[in-house]
Design an enzyme around this catalytic site. Structure first.
Site, PDB file in Angstrom:
ATOM      1  N   HIS A  53       0.854  -1.185   0.000  1.00  0.00           N
ATOM      2  CA  HIS A  53       0.000   0.000   0.000  1.00  0.00           C
ATOM      3  C   HIS A  53       0.894   1.240   0.000  1.00  0.00           C
ATOM      4  O   HIS A  53       2.060   1.183   0.392  1.00  0.00           O
ATOM      5  CB  HIS A  53      -0.896   0.020   1.235  1.00  0.00           C
ATOM      6  CG  HIS A  53      -1.970  -1.019   1.220  1.00  0.00           C
ATOM      7  ND1 HIS A  53      -3.038  -0.970   2.085  1.00  0.00           N
ATOM      8  CD2 HIS A  53      -2.154  -2.128   0.458  1.00  0.00           C
ATOM      9  CE1 HIS A  53      -3.846  -1.993   1.850  1.00  0.00           C
ATOM     10  NE2 HIS A  53      -3.317  -2.714   0.875  1.00  0.00           N
ATOM     11  N   GLU A  55       1.028   3.823   1.920  1.00  0.00           N
ATOM     12  CA  GLU A  55       1.578   4.180   3.233  1.00  0.00           C
ATOM     13  C   GLU A  55       2.770   3.303   3.594  1.00  0.00           C
ATOM     14  O   GLU A  55       3.791   3.804   4.092  1.00  0.00           O
ATOM     15  CB  GLU A  55       0.511   4.016   4.329  1.00  0.00           C
ATOM     16  CG  GLU A  55      -0.714   4.863   4.133  1.00  0.00           C
ATOM     17  CD  GLU A  55      -1.853   4.146   3.424  1.00  0.00           C
ATOM     18  OE1 GLU A  55      -3.017   4.377   3.805  1.00  0.00           O
ATOM     19  OE2 GLU A  55      -1.594   3.361   2.484  1.00  0.00           O
ATOM     20  N   CYS A  83      -6.028   1.868   6.013  1.00  0.00           N
ATOM     21  CA  CYS A  83      -6.664   0.614   6.435  1.00  0.00           C
ATOM     22  C   CYS A  83      -6.028   0.163   7.755  1.00  0.00           C
ATOM     23  O   CYS A  83      -5.099   0.792   8.259  1.00  0.00           O
ATOM     24  CB  CYS A  83      -6.483  -0.454   5.364  1.00  0.00           C
ATOM     25  SG  CYS A  83      -4.773  -1.030   5.192  1.00  0.00           S
ATOM     26  N   CYS A  86      -2.163  -0.534   7.531  1.00  0.00           N
ATOM     27  CA  CYS A  86      -1.372   0.696   7.464  1.00  0.00           C
ATOM     28  C   CYS A  86      -1.416   1.464   8.783  1.00  0.00           C
ATOM     29  O   CYS A  86      -0.404   2.015   9.217  1.00  0.00           O
ATOM     30  CB  CYS A  86      -1.847   1.557   6.303  1.00  0.00           C
ATOM     31  SG  CYS A  86      -1.532   0.769   4.700  1.00  0.00           S
TER      32      CYS A  86
END
Length: 169
Positions: A53, A55, A83, A86
């Site tokens: 992701h 992040e 999410c 993260c």
């Protein structure tokens, strides 16, 4: 001193890069002392890595650049609400502040689903600023998913036409 909007615009550029690679358009940067120390964009599909992701990519980049797995006093700018994976990484990295643009009603855990950073069991407190350039980030996401739906529709139509031509031959 640059504004949150300035830094979010930089994250939005990374979101565009993700979209051009067929990934969900999410971008992230980490800023410390008015300087970008890490950046990333969504790439789980192209890297075959479910943890890739934006992040996580930005955190990995920043940790490498500052030679430390902790990022105290850093601010993470991300174009979509984080999410649970993260959010956990943000806490473990000891990031001081998270600024995000659009909310993620299905899996966002900062405000949409469970207010993760407010949990009593956490050993680190994260400040949050939500909604910075949200309309722009939301539009990028909407456009991306509309494009994907249109592409799938074109494929279905072409497949149906090919099947009909094959039957009539």
């Amino acid at each position: 001193m640059f504004s949150d909007e300035y830094w979010m615009e930089r994250a939005l550029v990374l979101a565009d890069k993700a979209a051009t690679e067929g990934e969900v358009p999410v971008g992230a940067i980490l800023v410390l002392d008015n300087e970008i120390i890490g950046e990333g964009y969504n790439s789980p599909i192209s890297t075959c890595d479910p943890t890739a992701h934006a992040e996580i990519q930005a955190i990995r980049d920043a940790c490498k650049n500052v030679a430390n797995y902790r990022l105290p006093k850093a601010t993470l700018y991300v174009t979509l609400e984080p999410c649970s994976m993260c959010a956990g990484a943000i806490v473990h990295a000891r990031i001081a502040r998270v600024v995000y643009a659009a909310t993620e009603p299905k899996s966002g855990v900062i405000e949409s689903q469970n207010q993760f950073f407010e949990q009593d069991f956490l050993n680190h407190s994260v400040k949050v600023e939500a909604g910075v350039l949200a309309p722009l980030a939301s539009q990028k996401l909407s456009d991306f998913f509309q494009y994907r739906r249109d592409q799938k529709k074109k494929i279905r139509t072409a497949t149906k036409l090919a099947q009909e031509q094959k039957k009539s031959s």
